[in-house]
Design a protein around this motif. Structure first.
Motif, PDB file in Angstrom:
ATOM      1  N   UNK A 184      -3.185  -3.454  -1.602  1.00 50.31           N
ATOM      2  CA  UNK A 184      -2.977  -2.805  -0.307  1.00 50.31           C
ATOM      3  C   UNK A 184      -2.152  -1.537  -0.453  1.00 50.31           C
ATOM      4  N   UNK A 185      -2.265  -0.666   0.540  1.00 51.60           N
ATOM      5  CA  UNK A 185      -1.481   0.568   0.518  1.00 51.60           C
ATOM      6  C   UNK A 185      -0.020   0.242   0.771  1.00 51.60           C
ATOM      7  N   UNK A 186       0.875   0.793  -0.054  1.00 50.60           N
ATOM      8  CA  UNK A 186       2.309   0.538   0.060  1.00 50.60           C
ATOM      9  C   UNK A 186       3.026   1.881   0.108  1.00 50.60           C
ATOM     10  N   UNK A 187       3.893   2.062   1.122  1.00 39.14           N
ATOM     11  CA  UNK A 187       4.666   3.294   1.253  1.00 39.14           C
ATOM     12  C   UNK A 187       5.940   2.990   2.039  1.00 39.14           C
ATOM     13  N   UNK A 188       6.873   3.973   2.060  1.00 40.49           N
ATOM     14  CA  UNK A 188       8.177   3.743   2.699  1.00 40.49           C
ATOM     15  C   UNK A 188       8.206   4.274   4.125  1.00 40.49           C
ATOM     16  N   UNK A 189       7.079   4.176   4.841  1.00 42.78           N
ATOM     17  CA  UNK A 189       7.078   4.555   6.250  1.00 42.78           C
ATOM     18  C   UNK A 189       6.343   3.475   7.041  1.00 42.78           C
ATOM     19  N   UNK A 190       6.635   3.349   8.351  1.00 40.16           N
ATOM     20  CA  UNK A 190       6.027   2.276   9.151  1.00 40.16           C
ATOM     21  C   UNK A 190       4.518   2.426   9.290  1.00 40.16           C
ATOM     22  N   UNK A 191       3.881   1.308   9.558  1.00 41.21           N
ATOM     23  CA  UNK A 191       2.437   1.237   9.794  1.00 41.21           C
ATOM     24  C   UNK A 191       1.636   1.781   8.618  1.00 41.21           C
ATOM     25  N   UNK A 192       2.091   1.449   7.420  1.00 41.04           N
ATOM     26  CA  UNK A 192       1.303   1.785   6.229  1.00 41.04           C
ATOM     27  C   UNK A 192      -0.005   0.998   6.234  1.00 41.04           C
ATOM     28  N   UNK A 193       0.070  -0.270   6.646  1.00 38.85           N
ATOM     29  CA  UNK A 193      -1.119  -1.130   6.733  1.00 38.85           C
ATOM     30  C   UNK A 193      -1.789  -0.914   8.081  1.00 38.85           C
ATOM     31  N   UNK A 194      -3.026  -0.430   8.049  1.00 38.27           N
ATOM     32  CA  UNK A 194      -3.761  -0.154   9.278  1.00 38.27           C
ATOM     33  C   UNK A 194      -4.870  -1.155   9.543  1.00 38.27           C
ATOM     34  N   UNK A 195      -5.163  -2.019   8.572  1.00 36.55           N
ATOM     35  CA  UNK A 195      -6.163  -3.068   8.763  1.00 36.55           C
ATOM     36  C   UNK A 195      -5.787  -4.249   7.879  1.00 36.55           C
ATOM     37  N   UNK A 196      -6.239  -5.447   8.228  1.00 40.31           N
ATOM     38  CA  UNK A 196      -5.862  -6.636   7.446  1.00 40.31           C
ATOM     39  C   UNK A 196      -6.351  -6.565   6.003  1.00 40.31           C
ATOM     40  N   UNK A 197      -5.581  -7.176   5.131  1.00 42.47           N
ATOM     41  CA  UNK A 197      -5.952  -7.289   3.717  1.00 42.47           C
ATOM     42  C   UNK A 197      -5.935  -8.758   3.307  1.00 42.47           C
ATOM     43  N   UNK A 198      -6.817  -9.113   2.397  1.00 32.21           N
ATOM     44  CA  UNK A 198      -6.891 -10.481   1.891  1.00 32.21           C
ATOM     45  C   UNK A 198      -6.613 -10.486   0.396  1.00 32.21           C
ATOM     46  N   UNK A 199      -5.961 -11.548  -0.071  1.00 30.39           N
ATOM     47  CA  UNK A 199      -5.729 -11.737  -1.493  1.00 30.39           C
ATOM     48  C   UNK A 199      -5.800 -13.206  -1.842  1.00 30.39           C
ATOM     49  N   UNK A 200      -6.298 -13.508  -3.032  1.00 30.45           N
ATOM     50  CA  UNK A 200      -6.373 -14.894  -3.506  1.00 30.45           C
ATOM     51  C   UNK A 200      -5.172 -15.159  -4.416  1.00 30.45           C
ATOM     52  N   UNK A 201      -4.418 -16.177  -4.082  1.00 31.80           N
ATOM     53  CA  UNK A 201      -3.207 -16.523  -4.820  1.00 31.80           C
ATOM     54  C   UNK A 201      -3.449 -17.843  -5.556  1.00 31.80           C
ATOM     55  N   UNK A 202      -3.038 -17.917  -6.812  1.00 33.34           N
ATOM     56  CA  UNK A 202      -3.205 -19.133  -7.612  1.00 33.34           C
ATOM     57  C   UNK A 202      -1.849 -19.590  -8.121  1.00 33.34           C
ATOM     58  N   UNK A 203      -1.519 -20.842  -7.876  1.00 39.79           N
ATOM     59  CA  UNK A 203      -0.270 -21.413  -8.363  1.00 39.79           C
ATOM     60  C   UNK A 203      -0.452 -22.904  -8.608  1.00 39.79           C
TER      61      UNK A 203
END
Length: 345
Positions: A184-203
């Motif tokens: 996902x897009x990462x930055x130091x200002x608000x509303x960097x994420x403009x749409x949902x993101x999905x990720x698969x986590x394994x543990x």
């Protein structure tokens, strides 16, 4: 690929083919009689859930779907061919609403599920159908029926086991990027994420899907900021991980602001299993951290997990806690789905 979670489409099923008026006229055949065949049935408009889609972006470029018309009947008692169906391929988690945007027509969650949204018209009868002992030579046939037409709304609610909530810049995208292969897009200002993101986590040999939605601010349920449009994507989640930015002055206010927005959304989000985590702990002095943890524990009624995506502190523990909570919810759902049978002789 662009993300689109809502689309309006027009559907038109195929009309039925007309019946045929025909009489058998052949050399050396003394009694011919009627032999007009029936018209073919019009095609249906069908919605099908497929596994290789995760957005409704295709419906931005095509909003009209029309099935084929049935073929007319013909002589020699030949029935017309049926019209081809029109199939809408939608991702898992798609809900289909009527034009009023309130009447739910279908909810497709599993790949392979299909639902007929508009039925094709029946084909008309040929004159052979009307032959009787008192009407030996009927000279009439029916026209095919019109297919159904309607306008529907498609709404996508992502299917994930757990969802990330919090204010903008609380570290949700950073957390997702640290525990999964998502970027996902990462930055130091608000509303960097403009749409949902999905990720698969394994543990610990267990996989689960984690959803990151855009940050909420006060008044989001009234349309402030990006609004609460994306909260629908965590309606299907079993567990919510509430991330609170530990570097802000009042983490309690941040926690209560998001909880109030979840409650205003009125979809049972506040009743879901919630895990609480204080982020960016590597940038907080120890004494200040203890004060914020104590205040947050008092407000939320539970101790927050302390995590830092930069140093990796507490990340494994948070992922394991999510995994355990998800499995507990799945086990509880199975018990409800299959109640214990009583004693039988």
């Amino acid at each position: 690929m662009k993300f689109l979670d809502q689309a309006k489409v027009y559907l038109k099923a195929g009309d039925g083919g007309n019946g045929c008026v025909s009489f058998r006229r052949e050399k050396f055949v003394e009694f011919g009689g009627p032999d007009g065949g029936n018209g073919g049935r019009g095609g249906d408009v069908i919605a099908e859930c497929v596994a290789n889609l995760n957005t409704l972006i295709d419906f931005r470029y095509q909003q009209h779907f029309k099935a084929k018309r049935g073929t007319n009947g013909a002589g020699k008692n030949r029935t017309g061919a049926g019209g081809a169906d029109s199939v809408l391929k939608v991702p898992p988690g798609t809900q289909i609403y009527a034009e009023d945007q309130e009447t739910l027509l279908a909810d497709l969650t599993e790949p392979g599920e299909r639902v007929v949204l508009a039925h094709g018209g029946n084909g008309g009868f040929g004159n052979l159908h009307f032959k009787s002992s008192t009407n030996q030579a009927p000279r009439r046939a029916n026209e095919g029926q019109e297919g159904e037409e309607l306008t529907v709304w498609l709404r996508l609610k992502l299917i994930a086991n757990a969802g990330l909530v919090g204010l903008p810049n609380a570290g949700k995208s950073t957390f997702l990027a640290a525990v999964s292969a998502a970027k996902p897009k990462i930055a130091d200002y608000p509303f960097t994420t403009l749409h949902p993101n999905l990720g698969v986590v394994r543990t610990d040999g267990h996989d689960f899907v984690l959803a990151d939605i855009p940050g909420l601010i006060e008044g989001a349920h009234e349309g402030a900021g990006i609004g609460d449009r994306f909260l629908g994507h965590i309606e299907r989640c079993d567990v919510l991980l509430h991330l609170v930015d530990g570097t802000q002055e009042d983490p309690v206010e941040a926690y209560e602001t998001v909880r109030d927005e979840l409650e205003q959304y009125e979809a049972g989000l506040t009743e879901k299993t919630e895990l609480l985590a204080l982020t960016k702990t590597d940038a907080i002095p120890e004494e200040e951290l203890d004060e914020k943890v104590a205040a947050l524990k008092t407000a939320a009624g539970k101790a927050p997990m302390l995590i830092s995506a930069v140093t990796g502190a507490g990340m494994d523990e948070a992922v394991r806690a999510l995994s355990h909570a998800i499995r507990a919810c799945e086990a509880a759902a199975k018990e409800v789905a299959s109640p214990k049978k009583g004693w039988q002789p």
